[in-house]
Design a protein around this motif. Structure first.
Motif, mmCIF file in Angstrom:
data_model
loop_
_atom_site.group_PDB
_atom_site.id
_atom_site.type_symbol
_atom_site.label_atom_id
_atom_site.label_comp_id
_atom_site.label_asym_id
_atom_site.label_seq_id
_atom_site.Cartn_x
_atom_site.Cartn_y
_atom_site.Cartn_z
ATOM 1 N N ALA A 12 0.789 -1.239 0.000
ATOM 2 C CA ALA A 12 0.000 0.000 0.000
ATOM 3 C C ALA A 12 0.813 1.278 0.000
ATOM 4 O O ALA A 12 0.252 2.357 -0.265
ATOM 5 C CB ALA A 12 -0.926 -0.005 1.229
ATOM 6 N N GLU A 13 2.104 1.238 0.272
ATOM 7 C CA GLU A 13 2.873 2.475 0.348
ATOM 8 C C GLU A 13 3.027 3.084 -1.042
ATOM 9 O O GLU A 13 3.517 2.429 -1.964
ATOM 10 C CB GLU A 13 4.257 2.196 0.948
ATOM 11 C CG GLU A 13 5.072 3.459 1.160
ATOM 12 C CD GLU A 13 6.399 3.158 1.840
ATOM 13 O OE1 GLU A 13 6.621 3.673 2.946
ATOM 14 O OE2 GLU A 13 7.197 2.399 1.251
ATOM 15 N N PRO A 14 2.628 4.344 -1.229
ATOM 16 C CA PRO A 14 2.795 4.985 -2.545
ATOM 17 C C PRO A 14 4.276 5.200 -2.850
ATOM 18 O O PRO A 14 5.053 5.641 -1.995
ATOM 19 C CB PRO A 14 2.067 6.328 -2.385
ATOM 20 C CG PRO A 14 1.197 6.162 -1.174
ATOM 21 C CD PRO A 14 1.925 5.215 -0.278
ATOM 22 N N THR A 15 4.686 4.875 -4.050
ATOM 23 C CA THR A 15 6.058 5.081 -4.515
ATOM 24 C C THR A 15 5.989 5.724 -5.901
ATOM 25 O O THR A 15 4.905 6.042 -6.399
ATOM 26 C CB THR A 15 6.834 3.757 -4.595
ATOM 27 O OG1 THR A 15 6.307 2.989 -5.689
ATOM 28 C CG2 THR A 15 6.720 2.974 -3.303
ATOM 29 N N ALA A 16 7.129 5.866 -6.518
ATOM 30 C CA ALA A 16 7.147 6.399 -7.883
ATOM 31 C C ALA A 16 6.376 5.506 -8.837
ATOM 32 O O ALA A 16 5.896 5.968 -9.884
ATOM 33 C CB ALA A 16 8.593 6.537 -8.357
ATOM 34 N N ASP A 17 6.250 4.231 -8.479
ATOM 35 C CA ASP A 17 5.507 3.278 -9.310
ATOM 36 C C ASP A 17 4.054 3.140 -8.874
ATOM 37 O O ASP A 17 3.348 2.253 -9.357
ATOM 38 C CB ASP A 17 6.190 1.902 -9.250
ATOM 39 C CG ASP A 17 7.581 1.929 -9.843
ATOM 40 O OD1 ASP A 17 7.693 2.254 -11.040
ATOM 41 O OD2 ASP A 17 8.542 1.647 -9.106
#
Length: 962
Positions: free
Chosen positions: A227-232
């Motif tokens: 669930a952690e938002p990243t660049a992807d």
């Protein structure tokens, strides 16, 4: 002109510029990547409508043109995904993963690829709704399980394997809730998860930690990698609020703590949520065991009508939130939305799922199908709900597929409206809005039908009678109000009200139970006042309410369904027997919900089908539930007959036909069950006849009322059991061999056990076996040879009279024919008429002396002079005296058709036959009506006097003229 140009021209004008810009950007990106954009062929014909409906897909293809080329050339966009294919692709993607960071990147890349594939197939019209939701669910399940598997392995290197006190390795169990659990995940949905593990303990590594700590950390890592938002982007947003104690509870708890929570703290909404719980990752075997243990919390053993009240309360809270936040355009939570359809199905699941395993399905469409098949919802209503559900879920997916964003709100700008309408196959927003409104109306109407506010007042009469229950006017005022409302005995009604209000049942009720009864009683008073003999009706209904007071779910049923209460009062007013029947078996109150089936008894074919369906729901090996299922079937089937009977729509003979068919269907099924049970233990009984081995068979004979097709409510069954085992080697062929005599004795004992054992659902029938050869001194089961020998050489005349009313009702057709041959041979022999008449008359006089309960004031309809027994004896005498000349007299076993035969062959005059038939029907009808009122079969002596005199005259002429 290229295919792209043609497809763009087919779009509504408002959508062309946007999609045209996407194509130009894609073509440039493709050429930059060394790819030639396919401007002609099938791909552009799909690409244009897909990009018109999903900016997410368009931008993903522009950002990575090679991905679209790969999906297209692999054929994945054109075909249905096979089971396990998604997980297999993911495993290949993760084959070389070495750490958590790389895992997160690869999962996000995989998710983007799969979402493009799924959205493409959906928007291009290549996938059904079920395929789209299933693919989305498979994607979530595969990513969670694959991530968990690797995270567990990496964490175990640090802390060791988590083990219980016995050293058994422990693994996390991940429960998927909501749409994930139901395999109904939508395009941009959160996934609702619960983490649990089998047992406490600690890890076996050098840095040991408690299992709870190990799995807490593992759960945190799993949530982060998903669930952690990243660049992807992210894989899936994770919602853990459905776990025990919500956000304040531990992230992962043991099975024991999990079960303790639901047993002691579980709330109605958590039962609702657990309907869809499914093991989606981790230790699946342990997780399935946990769900089995939790089943009694979700699906109560007894019907739980309180679910209507609970779900209505939840819906009211949702409606308040919708109103507060201005969410009327929300297709999930708004009026006529997806949640209302789910509530309808899940209300029936919570109420009936404990008794009906078919309602434990997690998917709403399968639940709705079963509601139609079982008749709990009209087929037309289910069709409307299913159509609305498919439409609304497709709208939901198209709203979310546009930008890969979680939303359920309809757009309010013209371009977005046009885009959604086009994606739904509609020419413009107005047409789409009309279709949406039609489905929403259908859902709202059905929701109101199921959840209509049962607390709505019934008017002034009920308000006045509520005052009486509240004891506000005092005794004098209450008596006046009761009298004004038509109670013929207001003192009796008042005393009964006080007895209920001050009795132990009311005082021992839970607060919720008292609230429900406080709602019900004024309605009962109003309904009883509208019918005949209100005070007597009130007494019967109050007896039932007291009987079910401790199980207030039945009070909830009546409070939630005014039509069920109306039927209850109507039936109790018509028949004391029905009132007692419902009081003994309150589960039958459920049958009052549908008058269309309540007053429509099943025919034999329908009875067989209904019984098979009910038994199919019994868990394998559950002997108690098997007995209960047989009894519920009988009690419900008899109630239908009684309801039709008191409605006046059914002649007496048809009533007896129905009651007889119920008994015969049950006897056949009980024989089948008992036979199967013994076969498993002993194998089939075999014998050798003339050197040929064959299986021995078994039949059940019905004497008395069942044999004569004259069963009444509460009649017992006069049964005789026969087998055809003869010759040599009479033993069973199973692992435990016993002789056939012992096998058939055990078989009869098992049959009697199934019929007579009393459970909470009552018994099936009382069984009388005294009419077997040699009576109580004889064997419980005889061979056909012994039976025939006894009837030919030892039986008394009265036993041949009984044989005249005997039929084979269960067993192979060949044995039925064999019995009929024996019966014809025994009854068809020539007899001395004078001797026969004397024997029949003497037996009748002995019976009258012993059994006639007539007095100077009353007449015994069965045994009194000129009553039913006199008619039966005269008919049986004439059958036995004349069957050798007219074998067709033996065709039937019921008294009416036997009388018809005697008339047809001139043995009885037309006048005598008509008088006997009319008298027989009249007297039986009186017995029947008295039975419905639980009264003995006696009438005032001056009633039916002419009927009795006519029968007595024929008796003297036929039976006393030696």
């Amino acid at each position: 002109m290229t295919s792209i140009d043609v497809e763009l021209r087919r779009l509504p004008p408002g959508l062309r510029p946007e999609v045209g810009q996407y194509w130009e950007a894609f073509a440039a990106a493709a050429r930059a990547a060394g790819l030639e954009p396919p401007a002609d062929g099938l791909l552009p014909r799909q690409l244009v409508p897909v990009w018109a409906g999903s900016e997410f897909v368009a931008r993903a293809c522009i950002g990575e043109p090679a991905l679209l080329a790969e999906l297209w050339t692999s054929g994945e966009l054109a075909r249905v995904q096979a089971s396990g294919e998604c997980r297999a692709r993911l495993e290949r993607q993760l084959a070389e993963v070495v750490d958590e960071t790389q895992l997160g990147v690869l999962l996000r890349q995989f998710r983007r690829r799969e979402m493009i594939r799924i959205a493409w197939r959906d928007l291009a019209g290549l996938a059904s709704l079920a395929e789209t939701l299933g693919d989305l669910t498979d994607l979530a399940e595969a990513t969670v399980d694959a991530a968990l598997e690797r995270l567990h392995a990496w964490q175990s290197r640090r802390f060791g394997q988590p083990c219980d006190a016995d050293g058994q390795a422990q693994r996390l169990v991940v429960l998927g809730m909501g749409k994930l659990g139901g395999r109904e995940l939508n395009f941009s949905s959160d996934i609702d998860l619960i983490f649990t593990f089998p047992r406490q303990g600690q890890t076996d590594g050098a840095r040991a930690v408690a299992n709870e700590e190990f799995f807490r950390r593992l759960g945190q890592r799993l949530i982060k990698v998903l669930a952690e938002p990243t660049a992807d982007g992210f894989v899936f947003r994770v919602d853990m609020r459905l776990r025990p104690f919500g956000d304040s509870g531990p992230l992962a708890i043991s099975f024991a703590a999990f079960e303790d929570y639901y047993q002691n703290h579980g709330r109605d909404w958590e039962r609702y949520a657990m309907i869809k719980a499914r093991v989606i990752a981790g230790d699946r075997e342990a997780g399935e065991h946990l769900l089995v243990e939790l089943r009694p919390f979700v699906y109560r053993r007894y019907l739980d009508y309180g679910a209507f009240e609970a779900l209505r309360g939840m819906k009211a809270l949702i409606a308040q939130e919708v109103e507060r936040k201005g969410m009327q355009r929300n297709i999930k939570l708004g009026p006529g939305g997806i949640r209302e359809i789910e509530f309808i199905g899940q209300a029936f699941q919570l109420i009936y799922g404990g008794r009906d395993p078919m309602l434990r399905e997690r998917g709403i469409l399968a639940v709705l199908d079963h509601l139609a098949v079982s008749g709990r919802l009209p087929a037309a209503a289910v069709a409307d709900l299913k159509q609305a559900y498919v439409f609304l879920r497709r709208v939901e997916n198209r709203l979310q597929a546009w930008a890969d964003r979680q939303t359920h709100d309809l757009p309010d700008n013209e371009l977005a409206q046009l885009r959604l309408a086009h994606a739904m196959g509609q020419p413009d927003w107005e047409v789409f809005a009309d279709e949406l409104a039609r489905h929403a109306r259908a859902v709202s109407q059905q929701f109101a039908q199921v959840f209509g506010n049962a607390a709505t007042d019934a008017g002034t009469h009920q308000e006045e009678l509520a005052v009486v229950w509240g004891d506000e006017p005092g005794e004098e005022g209450a008596l006046w109000i009761l009298a004004e409302h038509g109670f013929e005995d207001p003192v009796l009604a008042w005393n009964r009200l006080r007895a209920l209000k001050n009795g132990f049942s009311y005082r021992a009720m839970s607060p919720r139970g008292r609230e429900r009864l406080d709602v019900l009683v004024p309605r009962v008073l109003a309904a009883a006042a509208a019918g005949p003999r209100p005070a007597a009706t009130l007494e019967r209904v109050f007896n039932l309410l007291e009987a079910v007071a401790r199980r207030s779910v039945y009070l909830a049923l009546l409070a939630e369904h005014p039509q069920a209460l109306a039927q209850l009062v109507k039936l109790c007013a018509a028949s004391s027997w029905i009132a007692t029947h419902l009081t003994r078996y309150p589960l039958l109150l459920d049958d009052l919900l549908n008058p269309a089936t309540l007053y429509a008894p099943l025919d034999r074919r329908q009875l067989v089908s209904e019984l098979d369906q009910q038994l199919a729901r019994v868990p394998a090996g559950d002997a108690e539930e098997l007995l209960n299922a047989l009894r519920y079937f009988k009690q419900g089937s008899v109630l239908r007959v009684a309801a039709a009977d008191v409605s006046g729509a059914m002649p007496l003979m048809i009533v007896s036909d129905h009651l007889t068919e119920i008994a015969e269907v049950l006897l056949c099924k009980v024989l089948e069950l008992a036979w199967t049970d013994l076969l498993l233990r002993f194998g089939p009984p075999e014998c050798v006849v003339d050197g040929v081995k064959r299986e021995a068979r078994f039949a059940i004979l019905a004497y008395g009322k069942l044999g004569g097709i004259e069963l009444n409510y509460g009649s017992d069954l006069d049964l005789v059991f026969l087998h055809d085992s003869v010759g040599g080697h009479q033993v069973t062929a199973g692992p435990r061999q016993i002789d056939n005599t012992a096998f058939f004795a055990k078989l009869v004992q098992r049959i009697i056990h199934l019929l007579t054992t009393r459970t909470g659902a009552g018994d099936l029938y009382e069984v009388d076996t005294r009419l077997r050869p040699s009576g109580r001194a004889g064997l419980l089961v005889s061979s056909f040879e012994a039976f025939a020998e006894y009837q030919q050489r030892q039986a008394w005349t009265w036993e041949h009279q009984a044989l005249a009313r005997t039929r084979a009702v269960a067993g192979p057709a060949a044995l039925t024919e064999r019995f009929q041959a024996i019966r014809r041979e025994v009854l068809g022999r020539e007899r001395d008429p004078v001797t026969l008449r004397r024997e029949v008359r003497d037996m009748r006089e002995r019976m009258r002396a012993e059994l006639d309960a007539s007095t100077t004031e009353t007449f015994d309809l069965k045994q009194g002079r000129g009553g039913i027994a006199d008619i039966e004896f005269m008919v049986q005498y004439k059958i036995l005296a004349n069957a050798h000349r007219y074998p067709d007299l033996l065709t039937y076993t019921d008294n009416i058709r036997q009388t018809d035969g005697l008339e047809r062959f001139g043995i009885l005059s037309v006048a005598d036959a008509a008088r006997l038939r009319n008298a027989y029907r009249s007297l039986r009808r009186r017995i029947h009506l008295l039975k419905l009122q639980e009264q003995p079969a006696r009438i005032p002596a001056d009633e039916a006097r002419e009927v009795r005199k006519g029968v007595s005259r024929i008796w003297r002429r036929l039976m006393e003229s030696d």
